[in-house]
Design a protein around this motif. Structure first.
Motif, PDB file in Angstrom:
ATOM      1  N   UNK A  28      18.909   3.134 -13.204  1.00  0.00           N
ATOM      2  CA  UNK A  28      19.040   3.731 -11.871  1.00  0.00           C
ATOM      3  C   UNK A  28      18.365   2.863 -10.811  1.00  0.00           C
ATOM      4  N   UNK A  29      17.132   2.463 -11.056  1.00  0.00           N
ATOM      5  CA  UNK A  29      16.359   1.762 -10.042  1.00  0.00           C
ATOM      6  C   UNK A  29      16.840   0.340  -9.802  1.00  0.00           C
ATOM      7  N   UNK A 177      11.706   2.925  -4.171  1.00  0.00           N
ATOM      8  CA  UNK A 177      11.640   2.926  -5.641  1.00  0.00           C
ATOM      9  C   UNK A 177      10.539   3.837  -6.192  1.00  0.00           C
ATOM     10  N   UNK A 178       9.299   3.788  -5.683  1.00  0.00           N
ATOM     11  CA  UNK A 178       8.271   4.683  -6.238  1.00  0.00           C
ATOM     12  C   UNK A 178       8.617   6.159  -6.091  1.00  0.00           C
ATOM     13  N   UNK A 179       9.265   6.525  -4.980  1.00  0.00           N
ATOM     14  CA  UNK A 179       9.619   7.922  -4.773  1.00  0.00           C
ATOM     15  C   UNK A 179      10.680   8.382  -5.773  1.00  0.00           C
ATOM     16  N   UNK A 180      11.701   7.526  -6.003  1.00  0.00           N
ATOM     17  CA  UNK A 180      12.738   7.879  -6.984  1.00  0.00           C
ATOM     18  C   UNK A 180      12.127   7.946  -8.385  1.00  0.00           C
ATOM     19  N   UNK A 181      11.321   6.930  -8.733  1.00  0.00           N
ATOM     20  CA  UNK A 181      10.673   6.932 -10.042  1.00  0.00           C
ATOM     21  C   UNK A 181       9.796   8.152 -10.240  1.00  0.00           C
ATOM     22  N   UNK A 182       9.068   8.540  -9.177  1.00  0.00           N
ATOM     23  CA  UNK A 182       8.189   9.691  -9.268  1.00  0.00           C
ATOM     24  C   UNK A 182       8.909  11.010  -9.441  1.00  0.00           C
ATOM     25  N   UNK A 183      10.189  11.076  -9.039  1.00  0.00           N
ATOM     26  CA  UNK A 183      10.973  12.296  -9.216  1.00  0.00           C
ATOM     27  C   UNK A 183      11.267  12.569 -10.681  1.00  0.00           C
ATOM     28  N   UNK A 184      11.367  11.505 -11.476  1.00  0.00           N
ATOM     29  CA  UNK A 184      11.765  11.645 -12.879  1.00  0.00           C
ATOM     30  C   UNK A 184      10.637  11.307 -13.855  1.00  0.00           C
ATOM     31  N   UNK A 190       5.264   3.963 -11.056  1.00  0.00           N
ATOM     32  CA  UNK A 190       6.252   3.308 -10.212  1.00  0.00           C
ATOM     33  C   UNK A 190       5.660   2.845  -8.890  1.00  0.00           C
ATOM     34  N   UNK A 191       4.389   3.133  -8.657  1.00  0.00           N
ATOM     35  CA  UNK A 191       3.635   2.462  -7.620  1.00  0.00           C
ATOM     36  C   UNK A 191       3.023   1.178  -8.188  1.00  0.00           C
TER      37      UNK A 191
END
Length: 236
Positions: A28-29, A177-184, A190-191
């Motif tokens: 995804x990312x 990217x960190x926000x999307x990664x943090x959702x899942x 992801x920071x």
């Protein structure tokens, strides 16, 4: 049993925590481009008949499976990773594949590879070297287990050279990217990803490290406007 530094333990715990969603978020990312990068890296390996390939920081075995698909049935692949959770998921994935008899996996860090000198034809590491606390030691260790003239192939994130593209890329990498990664998955992981990429040496500096570790004919290939780079060297 190997012992990691405090920093190494922290990084391992982080990867253990994101292991269940690791493959999904990679696709995804990166918009699926990571598969192209891995294929390009695998195409750089060398091997003999009945050869052996080592995949360091194998994660869930993506590169190991790509190596198996790209090589004859006589070639065997060993994947190692310091994250037990990654290895557990990788073993399950490989067991479901048609390459299960050719791929083995073990828990071990790059700095302490549990194999004898001069064992492998090629050694790969994809998106893992920046997580190695002592990078020079890790690259030297990969060289130790390679046969003479064996090849090291390193795939890693890098920073685009184009100022305009770098500006767009950094906005996505640092903000989106960190926000999307943090959702899942785990937000802090992801920071960590963009921070670890930004502090990684540039291509010229990292090639010098590879040479210092005992490799010759060191080259690099920038992929997708320099988002990722493949480094290749031969053991002296």
């Amino acid at each position: 049993m190997f012992k990691l530094s405090n920093k190494g333990e922290h990084i391992r715990e982080m990867f253990d925590s994101i292991a269940p969603n690791y493959d999904f978020l990679n696709r995804v990312l990166s918009f699926g481009v990571d598969q192209h990068w891995r294929k390009f890296a695998v195409n750089q390996i060398v091997y003999e008949n009945n050869g052996k390939i080592l995949d360091v920081a194998t994660g869930t075995g993506d590169v190991a499976l790509k190596i198996a698909a790209a090589t004859p049935e006589t070639v065997t692949i060993t994947g190692i990773d310091f994250s037990p959770q990654m290895i557990e998921l990788g073993r399950e994935k490989i067991a479901r594949s048609k390459y299960a008899s050719r791929i083995s996996m073990a828990v071990a860090p790059c700095e302490e590879i549990p194999f004898s000198d001069n064992t492998f034809d090629s050694a790969t590491i994809a998106f893992g070297i920046r997580n190695v606390v002592d990078r020079l030691k890790g690259v030297k260790e990969m060289g130790r287990v390679l046969k003479k003239e064996g090849r090291i192939v390193i795939l890693e994130f890098s920073n685009p050279k184009s100022k305009l593209f770098r500006k767009i890329y950094n906005f996505y990498f640092l903000k989106i990217l960190p926000k999307i990664g943090g959702m899942f998955s785990k937000l802090s992981a992801y920071k960590y990803l963009p921070d670890s990429v930004l502090e990684f040496p540039d291509q010229g500096q990292f090639k010098e490290l590879i040479k210092e570790a005992g490799f010759k004919n060191v080259l690099h290939y920038d992929l997708t406007f320099g988002i990722a780079t493949v480094y290749v060297g031969e053991k002296e």
